[in-house]
Scaffold this active site. Sequence first.
Site, short mmCIF file in Angstrom:
data_model
loop_
_atom_site.label_atom_id
_atom_site.label_comp_id
_atom_site.label_asym_id
_atom_site.label_seq_id
_atom_site.Cartn_x
_atom_site.Cartn_y
_atom_site.Cartn_z
N LYS A 295 0.83 -1.19 0.00
CA LYS A 295 0.00 0.00 0.00
C LYS A 295 0.88 1.26 0.00
O LYS A 295 0.55 2.26 -0.62
CB LYS A 295 -0.85 -0.07 1.27
CG LYS A 295 -1.97 0.91 1.35
CD LYS A 295 -2.91 0.45 2.47
CE LYS A 295 -3.75 1.59 2.97
NZ LYS A 295 -4.61 1.22 4.08
N ARG A 296 1.99 1.15 0.72
CA ARG A 296 2.86 2.32 0.88
C ARG A 296 3.69 2.59 -0.37
O ARG A 296 3.83 3.72 -0.81
CB ARG A 296 3.78 2.06 2.09
CG ARG A 296 4.45 3.25 2.65
CD ARG A 296 5.07 2.93 4.01
NE ARG A 296 5.81 1.66 3.99
CZ ARG A 296 7.06 1.53 3.56
NH1 ARG A 296 7.72 2.58 3.13
NH2 ARG A 296 7.65 0.34 3.57
#
Length: 549
Positions: A295-296
């Site tokens: 996600k990052r």
Amino acid sequence: MDYNKLANLLFPQIKKTPEDYEAIYPPRNLPEGAKVTRLGPSPTGFIHLGNLYGAFADERLAHQSNGVFFLRIEDTDDKREVQGAVPMLINALHHFGVHFDEGATIEGETGNYGPYYQSKRGDIYQCFAKHLVSKGMAYPCFLTEEEIAEIRNEQESKKLNPGIYGTWANHRDLTFEEVVERISSGQPYVIRFRSNGSLENHFTVIDGIRGELTMPENDQDVVILKKTGIPTYHFAHVVDDHLMRTTHVIRGEEWLSSLPIHVALFHALEWPLPTYCHSTVLMKMDGETKRKLSKRKDPELSLEYYKQEGYHPYAVREYLLTILNSNFEEFRLANPTASIDEFEFTTDKMSNSGTLFDLDKLNDISKEVLAKLSAEEIFFFLLQWAKVYQPGLAELMAGKEEQMLRILSIDRGGNKPRKDLIYCRQIFHFISYFFDDHFMVEDDYPKEVSLKDTKEILNRYIQVYDEADNQEAWFEKIRTITADLGYAVKPKDFKKNPDQYKGHVGHVSNVIRLAITGRTNSPDLWEIQQIMGLQQVRGRIAQAFQDIG
Ligand code: GLU
């Protein structure tokens, strides 16, 4: 111990029985072989590609078999809940062509198997927890966090498996009086499942994706209701998927390790197991190594990314099917124009070891998909996208529909359509040179041509350029300029005798192409100029003179 008495002590307000719920939610009346699937997202506001990947598999299985696909919102963890997340999720999935038959909708809920929000199903979970307590298969546990930590430390020092099980489950056999006393003194408690499984014993299930799975039984007294009375995922999943008559549970492989708990709960409640299908995580290549999409680090994990960039939903669907089912590509080769719905999706062709997600591959598929659409369809799609993501651009395009259609028609249709359109942001950049406000010189003038010759080429070109020329006549004029200035009319002559020429017709054309489009690569230049019109062509040449000084 009188377990009925205990059950009534713990759940005095629960009057309904499991039989009542069985009658409220009877088996569905569906044709033989129809599959019932569901998506059970938590409303966290982040919708990732994995949601779409799973939803797409669910949708195909249900709709291919005349079954039902429903949306259940798993909102028991209100810490993670984000306002507006449900409509956002529904809209995002609709955008990519995933539609539900039943469950949570933007307007409310539809269907006979609701409520479809777990937060509204409290009484149902309590009824089944009460039922398990009454059969001696669940019990209240008052262990505090400190006591649990102590147990864990002791287990660690003895190199034993951690958890509340067997002799470590200190509150399994409290007497009725002890329970009453603890409750009256206000001690909080959870409800734990009383496991009779053992790690020594194994059970086997057939996973729809992975085939036969043999695993040790669950021996843990897992929590089924938390101190707040809210169910854990384990319990809610079992109760909901039974009462909603789910036939196929497609979920991420992170749930595989808790499968023994779910199987034990289904057995304790004497319910048939659904077919579990544990899908793999989405991976990507990072240099030489394969890793989980994060996600990052990876914006492409968010579904919003594909909307923002303007990927056509067909392309995303087509790509997802390619990675979902190993035989889809073969089907596509044999049936280039068939609708996706004609492909028979099966879980056993789903990957069971890290599905590789590859943006380049998506882009390739997108090129193919867009090459099959009409200029009108692409224009309309581009306009819808621009209205949301680039309103200025939408205004610009709306007034130029006819020109846009001509631009988007260049080399479209026929046997070998151009395949250079990928997604809206890229398409707009690809055609931006048609718009004076967006025109930019992006490439260098060819080094084979001196500054003096560049000016001379442009000078002569603008004198002879005639909009009425057909393509052949137009190119003949470029050949004349080429020869007059000492360049080879045929590239192969230049290659054979590089000393005799300054360069070749390609270099001369590229000077003109750069002046007009700002790029060395473009679709057919004659066609581009026909669309631009004389005034714009003249303007570009004039600007080129200014730019090169
Ligand atoms: N709420 C769970 C999740 O978001 C659903 C898992 C399932 O499909 O059972 O992971």
